[in-house]
Motif scaffolding. Structure first.
Motif, mmCIF file in Angstrom:
data_model
loop_
_atom_site.group_PDB
_atom_site.id
_atom_site.type_symbol
_atom_site.label_atom_id
_atom_site.label_comp_id
_atom_site.label_asym_id
_atom_site.label_seq_id
_atom_site.Cartn_x
_atom_site.Cartn_y
_atom_site.Cartn_z
ATOM 1 N N HIS A 30 -19.322 -30.758 8.696
ATOM 2 C CA HIS A 30 -18.905 -30.513 7.318
ATOM 3 C C HIS A 30 -17.917 -31.617 6.927
ATOM 4 O O HIS A 30 -16.743 -31.578 7.317
ATOM 5 N N SER A 32 -16.382 -32.385 4.307
ATOM 6 C CA SER A 32 -15.197 -31.995 3.541
ATOM 7 C C SER A 32 -14.049 -31.595 4.460
ATOM 8 O O SER A 32 -12.884 -31.920 4.204
ATOM 9 N N GLU A 33 -14.370 -30.909 5.577
ATOM 10 C CA GLU A 33 -13.328 -30.486 6.517
ATOM 11 C C GLU A 33 -12.736 -31.696 7.242
ATOM 12 O O GLU A 33 -11.520 -31.770 7.456
ATOM 13 N N GLY A 183 -11.400 -23.619 2.416
ATOM 14 C CA GLY A 183 -12.791 -23.222 2.560
ATOM 15 C C GLY A 183 -13.032 -21.784 2.132
ATOM 16 O O GLY A 183 -14.055 -21.471 1.508
ATOM 17 N N ASN A 186 -13.037 -21.607 -1.561
ATOM 18 C CA ASN A 186 -14.337 -22.100 -2.025
ATOM 19 C C ASN A 186 -15.422 -21.047 -1.818
ATOM 20 O O ASN A 186 -16.335 -20.884 -2.643
ATOM 21 N N THR A 187 -15.310 -20.309 -0.718
ATOM 22 C CA THR A 187 -16.286 -19.256 -0.429
ATOM 23 C C THR A 187 -16.210 -18.123 -1.456
ATOM 24 O O THR A 187 -17.239 -17.625 -1.946
ATOM 25 N N ALA A 190 -18.006 -18.452 -4.533
ATOM 26 C CA ALA A 190 -19.473 -18.554 -4.461
ATOM 27 C C ALA A 190 -20.119 -17.262 -3.988
ATOM 28 O O ALA A 190 -21.279 -17.259 -3.562
ATOM 29 N N VAL A 197 -25.371 -18.699 1.127
ATOM 30 C CA VAL A 197 -24.378 -19.686 0.688
ATOM 31 C C VAL A 197 -23.002 -19.299 1.201
ATOM 32 O O VAL A 197 -22.227 -20.146 1.677
ATOM 33 N N GLU A 200 -22.644 -20.081 4.907
ATOM 34 C CA GLU A 200 -22.489 -21.518 5.156
ATOM 35 C C GLU A 200 -21.067 -21.985 4.866
ATOM 36 O O GLU A 200 -20.488 -22.767 5.616
ATOM 37 N N ARG A 201 -20.481 -21.437 3.789
ATOM 38 C CA ARG A 201 -19.134 -21.864 3.420
ATOM 39 C C ARG A 201 -18.070 -21.262 4.339
ATOM 40 O O ARG A 201 -17.051 -21.895 4.604
ATOM 41 N N ALA A 204 -18.073 -23.431 7.329
ATOM 42 C CA ALA A 204 -17.347 -24.677 7.053
ATOM 43 C C ALA A 204 -15.844 -24.452 7.154
ATOM 44 O O ALA A 204 -15.111 -25.288 7.702
ATOM 45 N N ALA A 205 -15.376 -23.322 6.638
ATOM 46 C CA ALA A 205 -13.946 -23.024 6.692
ATOM 47 C C ALA A 205 -13.473 -22.873 8.131
ATOM 48 O O ALA A 205 -12.411 -23.396 8.518
#
Length: 287
Positions: A30, A32-33, A183, A186-187, A190, A197, A200-201, A204-205
């Motif tokens: 990921h 972004s991380e 993260g 962001n989750t 969504a 989705v 997945e987020r 990522a977190a």
């Protein structure tokens, strides 16, 4: 080289264990991380470090990757150099040392030990210790105190990169939590997009937390410790020089002064006493 091998083992063990448990390495990628954690860590280092220490950190890390530290043969050269210098002072008078100390690049003795002369710090420390002997302006006990003060100052200066690397290492787990919280935020935004989705987020977190802890305890803190050990090795060289110069200034024979310096060394790099004595006695007589 050992640092690279160790790093590969850390990385392979972590990734290999994850894959053996059925994990897919792709889910760890990921970007972004990585941007958050590595970027914030770099920013912390820049905020905490003056410019000259940043350069020193790079220098120390590169030195650690190359191995660093004086070898047994390096110490043999140092002890032989000290012996030759002391013999000149003993046989020809302390004033005879002036041509070697004031112009070391032109000195026949120093030129025989290029590895030593290439190290500016070691050279400067030795020269600074010999100059007061030539001048005769301070007593032997005062010379030892003077050199010890310089040694402490150099040691404190060498520790600055270590402290800053440790600061970054200690900060990384917290930075990982920051990345994880971002993260989760962001989750939460969504949730309406469905469980796929959201899952997945969340992954990522959690990757952000993992990355912060992994980089801290797998790489940065061990690297800081290696730099600290290398600093200790460099300080041992200076302490060896201090012991020899201080002993010679007190009137001890060159061979005795060198033996005192030899005994300050770790057993892993300490030359054998009898072999060293034979080597020193076979050196050409000073002119």
């Amino acid at each position: 080289m050992l640092i690279i091998i160790g790093s590969l083992i850390v990385f392979a063990s972590t990734l290999g264990g994850f894959m053996i448990a059925g994990g897919n390495p792709v889910v760890l990628l990921h970007v972004s991380e990585f941007v958050v954690i590595l970027g914030v860590a770099l920013g912390v280092l820049i905020i905490a470090s003056p410019g000259h220490i940043m350069k020193e950190i790079i220098h120390k890390v590169m030195g650690a990757l190359k191995g660093g530290g004086a070898s047994k043969s390096d110490y043999e050269d140092i002890l032989k150099l000290l012996y030759e210098i002391f013999m000149v002072g003993r046989r020809n008078g302390l004033i005879a040392l002036e041509e070697h100390v004031m112009s070391p690049n032109d000195s026949a003795i120093f030129q025989r030990y290029p590895n030593f002369t290439a190290d500016h710090e070691r050279m400067q420390f030795l020269i600074n210790g010999l100059k007061p002997i030539i001048d005769g302006k301070i007593k032997p006990d005062q010379l030892e105190e003077l050199m010890f003060g310089e040694l402490e100052a150099r040691g404190e200066e060498k520790d600055h990169p270590v402290h800053l690397l440790q600061l970054v290492g200690d900060s990384l787990p917290g930075i990982g939590i920051v990345a994880a919280v971002l993260g989760i935020i962001n989750t939460m935004s969504a949730i309406a997009d469905g469980p796929e989705v959201v899952g997945e987020r969340v992954a990522a977190a959690l990757t952000g937390t993992l990355l912060g802890i992994f980089v801290a305890y797998g790489f940065v803190n061990p690297l800081a410790n290696r730099v600290k050990l290398n600093n200790g090795s460099e300080m041992q060289v200076l302490n060896c020089i201090l012991a020899a110069v201080a002993a010679f200034a007190k009137g001890l024979a060159p061979l005795t002064a060198v033996e005192i310096a030899r005994r300050t060394l770790d057993s892993s790099v300490q030359p054998d006493g009898d072999e060293l004595e034979e080597t020193l006695k076979s050196l050409p007589s000073p002119k």
